[in-house]
Design a protein around this motif. Structure first.
Motif, PDB file in Angstrom:
ATOM      1  N   THR A   5      -1.417 -12.648  -5.617  1.00  0.00           N
ATOM      2  CA  THR A   5      -2.795 -11.794  -6.789  1.00  0.00           C
ATOM      3  C   THR A   5      -2.981 -12.574  -7.883  1.00  0.00           C
ATOM      4  OG1 THR A   5      -1.530  -9.251  -6.632  1.00  0.00           O
ATOM      5  CG2 THR A   5      -3.869 -10.155  -4.849  1.00  0.00           C
ATOM      6  N   GLU A 118      -9.419   2.460  -6.311  1.00  0.00           N
ATOM      7  CA  GLU A 118      -9.203   2.621  -4.523  1.00  0.00           C
ATOM      8  C   GLU A 118      -9.915   1.871  -4.004  1.00  0.00           C
ATOM      9  OE1 GLU A 118      -9.263   6.444  -2.452  1.00  0.00           O
ATOM     10  OE2 GLU A 118     -10.379   6.145  -1.155  1.00  0.00           O
ATOM     11  N   GLN A 119     -11.066   1.496  -3.989  1.00  0.00           N
ATOM     12  CA  GLN A 119     -11.925   0.120  -3.849  1.00  0.00           C
ATOM     13  C   GLN A 119     -11.723  -1.038  -4.108  1.00  0.00           C
ATOM     14  OE1 GLN A 119     -16.444   0.709  -4.203  1.00  0.00           O
ATOM     15  NE2 GLN A 119     -17.099  -1.115  -3.240  1.00  0.00           N
ATOM     16  N   GLN A 121      -8.435  -1.694  -4.955  1.00  0.00           N
ATOM     17  CA  GLN A 121      -7.010  -1.928  -4.053  1.00  0.00           C
ATOM     18  C   GLN A 121      -7.682  -2.545  -2.531  1.00  0.00           C
ATOM     19  OE1 GLN A 121      -5.164   1.424  -4.630  1.00  0.00           O
ATOM     20  NE2 GLN A 121      -4.169   0.775  -6.463  1.00  0.00           N
ATOM     21  N   GLN A 122      -8.717  -1.829  -2.232  1.00  0.00           N
ATOM     22  CA  GLN A 122      -8.996  -2.381  -0.926  1.00  0.00           C
ATOM     23  C   GLN A 122      -9.543  -3.797  -0.786  1.00  0.00           C
ATOM     24  OE1 GLN A 122     -11.864   0.130   0.673  1.00  0.00           O
ATOM     25  NE2 GLN A 122     -10.485   2.020   1.441  1.00  0.00           N
ATOM     26  N   ARG A 125      -6.878  -6.571  -0.515  1.00  0.00           N
ATOM     27  CA  ARG A 125      -5.498  -6.029   0.106  1.00  0.00           C
ATOM     28  C   ARG A 125      -5.648  -7.726   0.932  1.00  0.00           C
ATOM     29  NH1 ARG A 125      -7.193  -1.480   3.244  1.00  0.00           N
ATOM     30  NH2 ARG A 125      -6.419  -0.505   1.651  1.00  0.00           N
ATOM     31  N   GLY A 126      -6.125  -8.878   1.073  1.00  0.00           N
ATOM     32  CA  GLY A 126      -5.077  -9.584   1.708  1.00  0.00           C
ATOM     33  C   GLY A 126      -5.260 -11.007   1.104  1.00  0.00           C
ATOM     34  N   LEU A 141      -3.155  -3.402  -9.179  1.00  0.00           N
ATOM     35  CA  LEU A 141      -2.122  -4.618  -8.833  1.00  0.00           C
ATOM     36  C   LEU A 141      -1.194  -4.843  -9.462  1.00  0.00           C
ATOM     37  CD1 LEU A 141      -4.899  -7.196  -8.242  1.00  0.00           C
ATOM     38  CD2 LEU A 141      -4.724  -5.406  -6.669  1.00  0.00           C
TER      39      LEU A 141
END
Ligand code: DC
Length: 231
Positions: A5, A118-119, A121-122, A125-126, A141
């Motif tokens: 990331t 929150e959105q 970070q979601q 995620r991958g 992050l």
């Protein structure tokens, strides 16, 4: 290939989104423009008359947050990334000077930040993500494998933003744009919740004197080194 990331933070109009987009396209990563998310919430607050030149009703905005849904879609025909506010494409509307004037106060509201972080970070995620903003390396992050912190002089940044706004037909003066750049710097760096600051492990790049190509190649090289380091 391993997934990493990439966090790109910095002052407004440093060209973060340009280089973040180029990098994401080159690496075939997902690009996430977090500034667009704060801008879309600002547009919502303006439309609901929660904010204007005189007043800002923070409570009304906070209560309405569950009603706001944001989504990104890539426009394959134009190669652009578009943001949708409750199903409506607002990509162009969020770029006006008026939205730029109200966005920094909106971004000081902790409840707004919590929802968006929150959105974000979601979405990350991958891995395989390039995300740009103000607090990506510090808050969203903190484990990002590559962190870049972009700076440029306020005058140079105002010049770039002025050109962009004039090209799309907005009737603004250079002084107005410079004032907005300075005011946003002030609010973004001094707010209590997640102020703009360089993460201790971020690499600082001042692009006042760099052209887009040099900047892209410098950052691409850093990304490729990080990706190779994880093989
Ligand atoms: O990147 P931009 O100029 O479109 O961002 C607009 C505003 O949103 C910026 O002045 C501060 C806020 N912002 C933030 O607080 N945190 C982020 N991660 C991204 C933007």
């Amino acid at each position: 290939m391993p997934n990493i990331t990439i966090a790109i933070d910095g002052y407004s109009s440093t060209g973060k989104s340009t280089v973040a987009k180029q990098l994401a396209d080159w690496l075939n990563y997902l690009y996430i423009d977090t500034g667009a998310m704060y801008r879309a919430i600002t547009l919502y607050a303006m439309e609901q008359e929660f904010i204007d030149e005189e007043n800002f009703d923070r409570e009304a905005l906070i209560v309405s947050l569950p009603k706001i849904s944001l989504a990104f879609k890539k426009n394959e025909a134009h190669g652009t990334h578009e943001i949708y506010l409750n199903g409506r494409n607002v990509s162009s509307e969020i770029r006006t000077l008026q939205v730029s004037e109200f966005v920094s106060p909106i971004a000081t509201v902790s409840e707004v930040r919590r929802k968006l972080v929150e959105q974000q970070q979601q979405m990350a995620r991958g891995g395989r993500v390039v995300m740009d903003g103000r607090d990506i390396g510090t808050v969203v992050l903190p484990q990002a494998e590559l962190k870049i912190f972009m700076t440029a002089s306020a005058k140079e940044r105002a010049k770039r933003r002025y050109k962009e706004l004039r090209e799309r037909g907005d009737d603004v003066t250079f002084e107005e744009v410079l004032e907005n750049v300075n005011e946003r710097d002030r609010i973004d760096t001094t707010r209590k919740d997640s102020p703009l600051k360089k993460a201790s492990d971020a690499i600082a790049i001042d692009n006042s004197e760099m052209n887009l190509e040099d900047q892209f190649h410098t950052i691409l090289q850093l990304a490729q080194d990080r990706i190779a380091g994880r093989v």
